[in-house]
Design an enzyme around this catalytic site. Structure first.
Site, PDB file in Angstrom:
ATOM      1  N   SER A 116      -7.170   5.176  -0.044  1.00  9.10           N
ATOM      2  CA  SER A 116      -7.433   3.831  -0.553  1.00  9.10           C
ATOM      3  C   SER A 116      -8.886   3.456  -0.288  1.00  9.10           C
ATOM      4  O   SER A 116      -9.411   3.685   0.796  1.00  9.10           O
ATOM      5  CB  SER A 116      -6.509   2.811   0.130  1.00  9.10           C
ATOM      6  OG  SER A 116      -5.153   3.140  -0.075  1.00  9.10           O
ATOM      7  N   ASP A 167       0.816  -1.219   0.000  1.00 13.24           N
ATOM      8  CA  ASP A 167       0.000   0.000   0.000  1.00 13.24           C
ATOM      9  C   ASP A 167       0.850   1.270   0.000  1.00 13.24           C
ATOM     10  O   ASP A 167       0.315   2.369  -0.031  1.00 13.24           O
ATOM     11  CB  ASP A 167      -0.928  -0.008   1.231  1.00 13.24           C
ATOM     12  CG  ASP A 167      -1.997   1.071   1.179  1.00 13.24           C
ATOM     13  OD1 ASP A 167      -2.542   1.318   0.095  1.00 13.24           O
ATOM     14  OD2 ASP A 167      -2.282   1.673   2.232  1.00 13.24           O
ATOM     15  N   GLN A 207      -5.699  -2.272  -6.536  1.00 15.86           N
ATOM     16  CA  GLN A 207      -6.265  -1.323  -5.576  1.00 15.86           C
ATOM     17  C   GLN A 207      -6.954  -0.194  -6.314  1.00 15.86           C
ATOM     18  O   GLN A 207      -6.496   0.229  -7.386  1.00 15.86           O
ATOM     19  CB  GLN A 207      -5.173  -0.739  -4.668  1.00 15.86           C
ATOM     20  CG  GLN A 207      -5.694   0.207  -3.606  1.00 15.86           C
ATOM     21  CD  GLN A 207      -4.574   0.761  -2.718  1.00 15.86           C
ATOM     22  OE1 GLN A 207      -4.074   1.843  -2.962  1.00 15.86           O
ATOM     23  NE2 GLN A 207      -4.200   0.005  -1.703  1.00 15.86           N
TER      24      GLN A 207
END
Length: 288
Positions: free
Chosen positions: A230, A206, A280
């Site tokens: 996110s 991430d 993502q």
């Protein structure tokens, strides 16, 4: 004082407070919200603690529902959805101050032999030691780092090295493909527990992925024109690995529209074997 790699291992070492319930620390940081990779990594630890060690995780799917508050503990509640002959499924809910901030579903698989293999090859198998550390590259360009960035660099649990040099002006980013590649590894040993290494890479996944969305829009370092968050995160784990050894993270953004940008990544080892796939979506809002 422990080094950043030891702090990462400590961060992933959850306290079990009841059957299927775990508590994770959330360090007091100068950030507006808890880093998403921390929540995902801790949630996967909670799930993995309820599964036999001979069944490694093969996939996870997660949603970031609310921003977490730095400095406030997070409670992870695990639901044992299924224990099959080959697959085990767990659902994890992360709760902070009585509110659900994150959901994760993880699937674990007893390894099997299928008799065939294939993969896409990496594009950037350069020597990571030949590339500058991210902090050094930024420091060289700016002639030094602000104290806040120096503190962040000292706490960073991963050594990050961009394959392509950073772009610093709007002219440099104009027309750039939405692609990026970084070499990463933990800055120190992480021990020998495979679950820790899997959760450490989940944490790292991430850190730079949404950068691919920003590459054609603005320089990655310096003043930002967009706030990013996110929204969801998915990973598939293909082979065993160690997060304290170099891995290559190739990233690209196939589309950005409607205030959301999609990014996907492939993680390889130094021999070019694909280890992990990542997807993502992030929310992008103009700060102007």
């Amino acid at each position: 004082m422990t080094n950043p790699a030891e702090r990462l291992v400590d961060l992933l070492d959850l306290e079990q407070i009841e059957v299927n319930i775990f508590r994770g620390r959330s360090p007091q940081e100068s950030l507006q919200r808890v880093f998403g990779g921390q929540v995902a990594g801790q949630a996967l630890v909670a799930a993995g603690r309820t599964v036999d060690a001979d069944r490694p995780v093969h996939s996870l799917h997660a949603y970031f529902l609310r921003p977490g508050r730095p400095g406030v503990p997070i409670v992870y509640q695990v639901e044992r959805v299924r224990d099959g002959r080959s697959f085990t499924t767990r659902r994890v809910t992360a709760v902070q101050e009585g509110r659900t901030i994150f959901n994760l579903t993880a699937s674990f698989h007893l390894p099997e032999e299928a008799g065939f293999e294939h993969q896409l090859p990496p594009r950037h198998l350069v020597d990571p030691e030949s590339l500058p550390r991210l902090a050094d590259e930024v420091r060289d360009h700016l002639g030094g780092l602000p104290e806040s960035m120096e503190r962040m660099a000292r706490r960073m649990p991963f050594d990050i090295r961009y394959v392509d040099r950073l772009r610093w002006t709007k002219d440099e980013v104009k027309g750039a493909d939405p692609r990026s590649a970084v070499w990463m590894r933990a800055v120190g040993p992480l021990g020998d527990d495979p679950l820790v290494h899997t959760c450490a890479v989940t944490y790292a996944s991430d850190m730079t992925l949404l950068d691919a969305v920003r590459i054609p829009i603005e320089p990655l370092w310096g003043p930002r024109g967009f706030d990013m968050a996110s929204l969801d995160h998915a990973m598939w784990f293909h082979r065993p690995f160690r997060a304290d050894e170099w891995f290559l993270y190739e990233q690209e953004s196939p589309v950005a529209t409607g205030g959301r940008g999609l990014a996907r990544g492939r993680i390889y080892d130094r021999e070019g074997r694909m280890l992990v796939s990542v997807v993502q979506e992030g929310l992008f809002r103009s700060l102007g």
